[in-house]
Design a protein around this motif. Sequence first.
Motif, PDB file in Angstrom:
ATOM      1  N   GLU A  40       0.898   0.999   4.453  1.00 50.88           N
ATOM      2  CA  GLU A  40       0.104  -0.497   4.527  1.00 50.88           C
ATOM      3  C   GLU A  40       1.187  -1.581   5.063  1.00 50.88           C
ATOM      4  O   GLU A  40       2.227  -1.199   5.154  1.00 50.88           O
ATOM      5  N   GLY A  42       2.721  -5.272   4.293  1.00 46.54           N
ATOM      6  CA  GLY A  42       2.865  -6.050   3.241  1.00 46.54           C
ATOM      7  C   GLY A  42       2.381  -7.539   3.481  1.00 46.54           C
ATOM      8  O   GLY A  42       1.990  -7.936   4.512  1.00 46.54           O
ATOM      9  N   GLU A  43       2.282  -8.342   2.431  1.00 44.73           N
ATOM     10  CA  GLU A  43       1.912  -9.777   2.634  1.00 44.73           C
ATOM     11  C   GLU A  43       2.866 -10.446   3.563  1.00 44.73           C
ATOM     12  O   GLU A  43       1.895 -11.262   4.316  1.00 44.73           O
ATOM     13  N   THR A  44       4.075 -10.425   3.663  1.00 40.49           N
ATOM     14  CA  THR A  44       4.857 -11.114   4.486  1.00 40.49           C
ATOM     15  C   THR A  44       4.430 -10.686   5.998  1.00 40.49           C
ATOM     16  O   THR A  44       4.384 -11.793   6.708  1.00 40.49           O
ATOM     17  N   PHE A  46       1.823  -9.376   6.983  1.00 41.94           N
ATOM     18  CA  PHE A  46       0.364  -9.482   7.287  1.00 41.94           C
ATOM     19  C   PHE A  46       0.023 -11.146   7.506  1.00 41.94           C
ATOM     20  O   PHE A  46      -0.692 -11.452   8.655  1.00 41.94           O
ATOM     21  N   ASP A  47       1.010 -12.097   6.963  1.00 45.90           N
ATOM     22  CA  ASP A  47       0.669 -13.505   7.158  1.00 45.90           C
ATOM     23  C   ASP A  47       1.135 -13.728   8.580  1.00 45.90           C
ATOM     24  O   ASP A  47       0.966 -14.750   9.206  1.00 45.90           O
ATOM     25  N   LYS A  48       1.847 -12.837   9.379  1.00 44.82           N
ATOM     26  CA  LYS A  48       2.255 -12.982  10.713  1.00 44.82           C
ATOM     27  C   LYS A  48       1.213 -12.569  11.700  1.00 44.82           C
ATOM     28  O   LYS A  48       1.605 -12.541  12.970  1.00 44.82           O
ATOM     29  N   THR A  90       5.188   0.935   2.778  1.00 44.20           N
ATOM     30  CA  THR A  90       4.633  -0.366   2.817  1.00 44.20           C
ATOM     31  C   THR A  90       5.588  -1.113   4.018  1.00 44.20           C
ATOM     32  O   THR A  90       6.835  -1.411   3.609  1.00 44.20           O
ATOM     33  N   GLU A  92       6.766  -4.186   4.892  1.00 42.41           N
ATOM     34  CA  GLU A  92       7.106  -5.531   4.247  1.00 42.41           C
ATOM     35  C   GLU A  92       6.994  -6.700   5.262  1.00 42.41           C
ATOM     36  O   GLU A  92       6.498  -7.525   4.966  1.00 42.41           O
ATOM     37  N   ASP A  93       7.805  -6.376   6.107  1.00 41.25           N
ATOM     38  CA  ASP A  93       8.217  -7.526   7.215  1.00 41.25           C
ATOM     39  C   ASP A  93       8.770  -6.792   8.366  1.00 41.25           C
ATOM     40  O   ASP A  93       9.407  -5.459   8.244  1.00 41.25           O
TER      41      ASP A  93
END
Length: 180
Positions: A40, A42-44, A46-48, A90, A92-93
Motif C-alpha cells: 500500500e 501511505g497517506e503522506t 499518496f498526498d505527493k 505500507t 509511508e513516505d
Amino acid sequence: MRYLVSILAAAVLAAPAFAQGLSANYSASPTGPVALANIEIGETLFDKGDEYGVREFDRLIRTLNADLERELRGISMLGDGGTSAVLHVTIEDATPNRPTFAQQGASGVSWQSYGRGGAHLTAELHDASGNVIATFDYSWETPDIRDAQFASVWTDTHRTFDRFAVRLARSLEETVNSGS
C-alpha cells in the motif's frame, strides 16, 4: 567555542538520518511461510501523487515487492498457499534523489538537481485469523547530499527498500528459529 557548538549542532541534527535499525515488535511468531499482501501507499506519500506523478507509485511498489520476495524466499519464508501469516507493507513516505518526470514537467526543475533521498516503511504481520502478531517500522535517508550526486531518481529509496527487506527477513528468521 563557536566551532564546537557547530559540530554538536550538526551531530544532533544529523542523528535521525542515521537511524537505520528496524523496529520489530512481536506478540507471536509465525509458524510457517508468510504471504505478501498487496503493498500500500501511505497517506503522506499518496498526498505527493500530483507532485511525483502517480505512475511513480507503481514503480516503487514493484521494486519493494521484488525485494521482499527475494529476501523471504532466501530464508524459505515466502509462501503462496497454506501460509501461517500475511505481511501487509505500507510505503509511508519516499523522497527521490532527483526530480521525477512529473516534477520536471510541472516545475521545469532540471534533471541535474539532486538531493537526499530515502523512505519510511511500516508493516504488520497478521496470523491466519487476521490478528496482528508483529509490527515493523523502518526509515532511512542518505546522510550526506554528496552521496546523491551520482544517484538516479529513486536510488536512496531503493536502497531503503533493500535494507528494509533484508532486516525484516532476518528478524522473521531469528524469531521463527528462536521459537518466540
